[in-house]
Design an enzyme around this catalytic site. Structure first.
Site, PDB file in Angstrom:
ATOM      1  N   SER A 289       9.013  77.894   0.603  1.00 17.86           N
ATOM      2  CA  SER A 289       8.758  78.016  -0.836  1.00 17.86           C
ATOM      3  C   SER A 289       9.322  76.861  -1.649  1.00 17.86           C
ATOM      4  O   SER A 289      10.407  76.336  -1.359  1.00 17.86           O
ATOM      5  CB  SER A 289       9.405  79.320  -1.322  1.00 17.86           C
TER       6      SER A 289
ATOM      7  N   GLU B 284      10.726  77.273  -4.294  1.00 15.12           N
ATOM      8  CA  GLU B 284      12.004  77.744  -4.833  1.00 15.12           C
ATOM      9  C   GLU B 284      13.183  77.049  -4.141  1.00 15.12           C
ATOM     10  O   GLU B 284      14.277  76.988  -4.687  1.00 15.12           O
ATOM     11  CB  GLU B 284      12.130  79.263  -4.656  1.00 15.12           C
TER      12      GLU B 284
ATOM     13  N   TYR C 138      17.140  84.644  -2.845  1.00 12.66           N
ATOM     14  CA  TYR C 138      15.828  84.493  -2.200  1.00 12.66           C
ATOM     15  C   TYR C 138      15.654  83.062  -1.686  1.00 12.66           C
ATOM     16  O   TYR C 138      15.263  82.834  -0.531  1.00 12.66           O
ATOM     17  CB  TYR C 138      14.713  84.825  -3.208  1.00 12.66           C
TER      18      TYR C 138
HETATM   19  P1  NDP Z   1       3.955  89.557  -1.376  1.00 11.69           P
HETATM   20  O1  NDP Z   1       5.225  89.987  -2.012  1.00 11.69           O
HETATM   21  O2  NDP Z   1       2.654  89.895  -2.038  1.00 11.69           O
HETATM   22  O3  NDP Z   1       3.884  90.155   0.120  1.00 11.69           O
HETATM   23  C1  NDP Z   1       5.039  90.261   0.923  1.00 11.69           C
HETATM   24  C2  NDP Z   1       4.658  90.935   2.217  1.00 11.69           C
HETATM   25  O4  NDP Z   1       5.825  91.033   3.053  1.00 11.69           O
HETATM   26  C3  NDP Z   1       4.127  92.367   2.054  1.00 11.69           C
HETATM   27  O5  NDP Z   1       3.037  92.543   2.922  1.00 11.69           O
HETATM   28  C4  NDP Z   1       5.308  93.221   2.515  1.00 11.69           C
HETATM   29  O6  NDP Z   1       4.929  94.457   3.058  1.00 11.69           O
HETATM   30  C5  NDP Z   1       5.857  92.320   3.621  1.00 11.69           C
HETATM   31  N1  NDP Z   1       7.210  92.698   4.019  1.00 11.69           N
HETATM   32  C6  NDP Z   1       8.284  92.932   3.219  1.00 11.69           C
HETATM   33  N2  NDP Z   1       9.346  93.290   3.949  1.00 11.69           N
HETATM   34  C7  NDP Z   1       8.951  93.276   5.252  1.00 11.69           C
HETATM   35  C8  NDP Z   1       9.606  93.568   6.481  1.00 11.69           C
HETATM   36  N3  NDP Z   1      10.890  93.941   6.538  1.00 11.69           N
HETATM   37  N4  NDP Z   1       8.883  93.465   7.638  1.00 11.69           N
HETATM   38  C9  NDP Z   1       7.588  93.102   7.602  1.00 11.69           C
HETATM   39  N5  NDP Z   1       6.911  92.817   6.463  1.00 11.69           N
HETATM   40  C10 NDP Z   1       7.597  92.893   5.307  1.00 11.69           C
HETATM   41  O7  NDP Z   1       4.055  87.973  -1.123  1.00 11.69           O
HETATM   42  P2  NDP Z   1       2.920  86.834  -1.239  1.00 11.69           P
HETATM   43  O8  NDP Z   1       1.722  87.278  -0.524  1.00 11.69           O
HETATM   44  O9  NDP Z   1       2.845  86.356  -2.633  1.00 11.69           O
HETATM   45  O10 NDP Z   1       3.631  85.652  -0.431  1.00 11.69           O
HETATM   46  C11 NDP Z   1       3.543  85.559   0.989  1.00 11.69           C
HETATM   47  C12 NDP Z   1       4.741  84.786   1.516  1.00 11.69           C
HETATM   48  O11 NDP Z   1       4.757  83.489   0.970  1.00 11.69           O
HETATM   49  C13 NDP Z   1       6.100  85.385   1.195  1.00 11.69           C
HETATM   50  O12 NDP Z   1       6.944  85.122   2.288  1.00 11.69           O
HETATM   51  C14 NDP Z   1       6.561  84.604  -0.018  1.00 11.69           C
HETATM   52  O13 NDP Z   1       7.967  84.605  -0.101  1.00 11.69           O
HETATM   53  C15 NDP Z   1       5.992  83.258   0.310  1.00 11.69           C
HETATM   54  N6  NDP Z   1       5.659  82.408  -0.819  1.00 11.69           N
HETATM   55  C16 NDP Z   1       4.841  82.889  -1.808  1.00 11.69           C
HETATM   56  C17 NDP Z   1       4.457  82.063  -2.828  1.00 11.69           C
HETATM   57  C18 NDP Z   1       3.576  82.568  -3.920  1.00 11.69           C
HETATM   58  O14 NDP Z   1       3.496  81.888  -4.957  1.00 11.69           O
HETATM   59  N7  NDP Z   1       2.868  83.671  -3.744  1.00 11.69           N
HETATM   60  C19 NDP Z   1       4.896  80.646  -2.886  1.00 11.69           C
HETATM   61  C20 NDP Z   1       5.730  80.250  -1.780  1.00 11.69           C
HETATM   62  C21 NDP Z   1       6.077  81.099  -0.786  1.00 11.69           C
HETATM   63  P3  NDP Z   1       4.897  95.843   2.159  1.00 11.69           P
HETATM   64  O15 NDP Z   1       3.489  95.909   1.628  1.00 11.69           O
HETATM   65  O16 NDP Z   1       5.206  96.867   3.169  1.00 11.69           O
HETATM   66  O17 NDP Z   1       5.927  95.699   1.080  1.00 11.69           O
HETATM   67  P1  GDR Z   2       8.910  82.734  -9.136  1.00 13.98           P
HETATM   68  O1  GDR Z   2       7.768  83.633  -9.819  1.00 13.98           O
HETATM   69  O2  GDR Z   2      10.265  83.211  -9.448  1.00 13.98           O
HETATM   70  O3  GDR Z   2       8.583  81.314  -9.466  1.00 13.98           O
HETATM   71  O4  GDR Z   2       8.659  83.028  -7.586  1.00 13.98           O
HETATM   72  P2  GDR Z   2       7.797  84.590 -11.069  1.00 13.98           P
HETATM   73  O5  GDR Z   2       6.381  84.752 -11.476  1.00 13.98           O
HETATM   74  O6  GDR Z   2       8.572  85.837 -10.824  1.00 13.98           O
HETATM   75  O7  GDR Z   2       8.600  83.750 -12.184  1.00 13.98           O
HETATM   76  C1  GDR Z   2       8.135  82.506 -12.662  1.00 13.98           C
HETATM   77  C2  GDR Z   2       8.954  82.070 -13.878  1.00 13.98           C
HETATM   78  O8  GDR Z   2       8.621  82.909 -14.986  1.00 13.98           O
HETATM   79  C3  GDR Z   2       9.834  83.263 -15.653  1.00 13.98           C
HETATM   80  N1  GDR Z   2       9.656  84.526 -16.400  1.00 13.98           N
HETATM   81  C4  GDR Z   2       9.395  85.729 -15.859  1.00 13.98           C
HETATM   82  N2  GDR Z   2       9.205  86.096 -14.562  1.00 13.98           N
HETATM   83  C5  GDR Z   2       8.909  87.410 -14.315  1.00 13.98           C
HETATM   84  N3  GDR Z   2       8.669  87.805 -13.048  1.00 13.98           N
HETATM   85  N4  GDR Z   2       8.849  88.352 -15.321  1.00 13.98           N
HETATM   86  C6  GDR Z   2       9.056  88.012 -16.634  1.00 13.98           C
HETATM   87  O9  GDR Z   2       9.008  88.861 -17.513  1.00 13.98           O
HETATM   88  C7  GDR Z   2       9.329  86.630 -16.914  1.00 13.98           C
HETATM   89  N5  GDR Z   2       9.549  85.948 -18.063  1.00 13.98           N
HETATM   90  C8  GDR Z   2       9.743  84.675 -17.734  1.00 13.98           C
HETATM   91  C9  GDR Z   2      10.859  83.369 -14.526  1.00 13.98           C
HETATM   92  O10 GDR Z   2      12.191  83.332 -15.047  1.00 13.98           O
HETATM   93  C10 GDR Z   2      10.470  82.166 -13.680  1.00 13.98           C
HETATM   94  O11 GDR Z   2      11.077  81.021 -14.170  1.00 13.98           O
HETATM   95  C11 GDR Z   2       7.352  83.090  -7.041  1.00 13.98           C
HETATM   96  C12 GDR Z   2       7.384  84.091  -5.865  1.00 13.98           C
HETATM   97  O12 GDR Z   2       6.071  84.295  -5.402  1.00 13.98           O
HETATM   98  C13 GDR Z   2       8.223  83.545  -4.725  1.00 13.98           C
HETATM   99  O13 GDR Z   2       8.109  84.408  -3.584  1.00 13.98           O
HETATM  100  C14 GDR Z   2       7.704  82.147  -4.366  1.00 13.98           C
HETATM  101  O14 GDR Z   2       8.480  81.601  -3.325  1.00 13.98           O
HETATM  102  C15 GDR Z   2       7.739  81.251  -5.591  1.00 13.98           C
HETATM  103  O15 GDR Z   2       6.929  81.817  -6.601  1.00 13.98           O
HETATM  104  C16 GDR Z   2       7.196  79.862  -5.288  1.00 13.98           C
END
Ligand code: NDP
Ligand code: GDR
Length: 327
Positions: A127, A129, A151
């Site tokens: 990520s 992050e 995280y």
């Molecule tokens: P989501 O939060 O939508 O999905 C997370 C998934 O992980 C769910 O299917 C959840 O299952 C599963 N999970 C949680 N805990 C466990 C566990 N103990 N064992 C097995 N599976 C588990 O994430 P995204 O689809 O948005 O992201 C996918 C991946 O990419 C994540 O690892 C995230 O951190 C990473 N990522 C995401 C980004 C983004 O912008 N979306 C950017 C960079 C990285 P359940 O449905 O059971 O909760």
């Molecule tokens: P992020 O996504 O932390 O970048 O992680 P998120 O959408 O939660 O926050 C983005 C930014 O928005 C600001 N923010 C708020 N965020 C949330 N959730 N709710 C609010 O009300 C709000 N107001 C302002 C946050 O402070 C932050 O700066 C996501 C996840 O998908 C991670 O798993 C992944 O790794 C990174 O993106 C890349």
């Protein structure tokens, strides 16, 4: 026909990746953990009409034996490790669980692969992050990391473990350092979906306002459908490696609000409020990725514009609430 195992298949990326892999003719197996609300497990897969085409097997990233059992049973050629506790804000309240699932969970999967078949190709969902307090205005594979949340620290551990298993055990293990990517399937707790859902509710008269935290934060937002293609491309390369995946454009939460409210003809300033309890203990102020390597080596480029993505999300939330109200 290749077999692909996806952890986190029930999440946003899992659904789009399953759809992509099926379109390539692969057999898709998904790892799902036990849930008391099994009815909802396949909701996102169902919405893309792929649930009936995937095989779901039960297991958990923190349970090595379940991973060994699943890998032995389905014999995957490729494993995409998307499973994680992925909500940054929750990681301060549940730092140990986040470390166990998001950090050690990756190591557990790498060990399972090493035990069962180390020729299996592995993708790690790293990520942006990890860049946290940024050390360069544009972040690429060579930029130093500075994680700012439990995280991000857990993801950094998982990232280096992936690199380490590639270097120590010769595994085909790649790490995609993906910047934020969104879609109508994004979890409601993340800021983009929270905003588009709020816009839809306000437009339909179901809510009066929308409370956010730090609206000055800036992110490099792309579309999940584009980003899962980069994951697949990484595992098709002869050599494993690490790649930044990003659009190269950064937008503030405030401007995201403006654009989303514009879609329904409303002025965001009339509805958005800020609440101090939504501010994070340590913030990532700005991220902007340089995906030159992904572009040149993988031939990857985003195809969906930021404006189109925001409109798609708002329209999907309008449809969702309209359907719910007429049910
Ligand atoms: P989501 O939060 O939508 O999905 C997370 C998934 O992980 C769910 O299917 C959840 O299952 C599963 N999970 C949680 N805990 C466990 C566990 N103990 N064992 C097995 N599976 C588990 O994430 P995204 O689809 O948005 O992201 C996918 C991946 O990419 C994540 O690892 C995230 O951190 C990473 N990522 C995401 C980004 C983004 O912008 N979306 C950017 C960079 C990285 P359940 O449905 O059971 O909760
Ligand atoms: P992020 O996504 O932390 O970048 O992680 P998120 O959408 O939660 O926050 C983005 C930014 O928005 C600001 N923010 C708020 N965020 C949330 N959730 N709710 C609010 O009300 C709000 N107001 C302002 C946050 O402070 C932050 O700066 C996501 C996840 O998908 C991670 O798993 C992944 O790794 C990174 O993106 C890349």
């Amino acid at each position: 026909m290749s077999t692909c195992l996806i952890t986190g298949i029930t999440g946003q990326d899992g659904a789009y990746l399953a759809e992509l892999l099926l379109s390539k003719g692969s057999r898709v197996v998904g790892l799902v953990r036990h849930s008391a609300t099994l009815d909802f497990v396949g909701e996102r897969l169902q919405s893309l009409d792929v649930l009936k085409h995937v095989e779901l097997m039960s297991g958990d990233l923190i349970d090595l034996t379940s991973l060994i059992r699943v890998i032995s049973a389905c014999e995957p050629d490729e494993i995409y490790n998307l499973g994680a506790q992925s909500f940054v804000a929750t990681s301060w309240n549940e730092p140990i669980l986040t470390g166990q699932v998001t950090g050690i969970g990756t190591l557990t999967m790498l060990e399972a692969i090493r035990i069962v078949n180390r020729k299996t190709r592995f993708y790690q969902a790293s990520s942006s992050e990890m860049f946290g307090l940024i050390q360069q205005p544009m972040q690429n594979e060579k930029t130093a990391f500075y994680p700012r949340s439990p995280y991000a620290v857990a993801k950094l551990y998982a990232h280096w473990m992936t690199v380490n298993y590639r270097e120590s055990h010769g595994m085909h293990a790649s790490s995609g350092i993906l910047f934020n990517h969104e879609s109508p399937l994004r979890g409601i707790e993340f800021v983009t979906r929270k905003i588009t859902d709020g816009v839809a509710r306000i437009k339909l008269g179901l809510a009066k306002d929308l409370a956010l935290g730090n609206v000055d934060a800036r992110r490099d937002w792309g579309h999940a459908r584009d980003y899962v293609r980069a994951m697949w491309l990484m595992l098709q390369q002869e050599k494993p490696d690490d790649y930044v995946v990003a659009t190269g454009q950064t937008t503030s939460v405030r401007d995201f609000c403006k654009i989303a409210f514009d879609v329904v003809g409303l002025n965001w300033k009339d509805y958005v409020t800020t609440r101090s309890d939504l501010i994070r203990p340590a913030e990532v102020d700005v991220l902007c990725g340089d995906a030159t390597k992904a572009r040149t080596v993988l031939g990857w480029a985003p195809t969906i514009s930021f404006g189109d993505m925001v409109a798609e999300m708002v329209e999907a939330d309008l449809r969702r609430h309209t359907a719910r109200n007429h049910a």
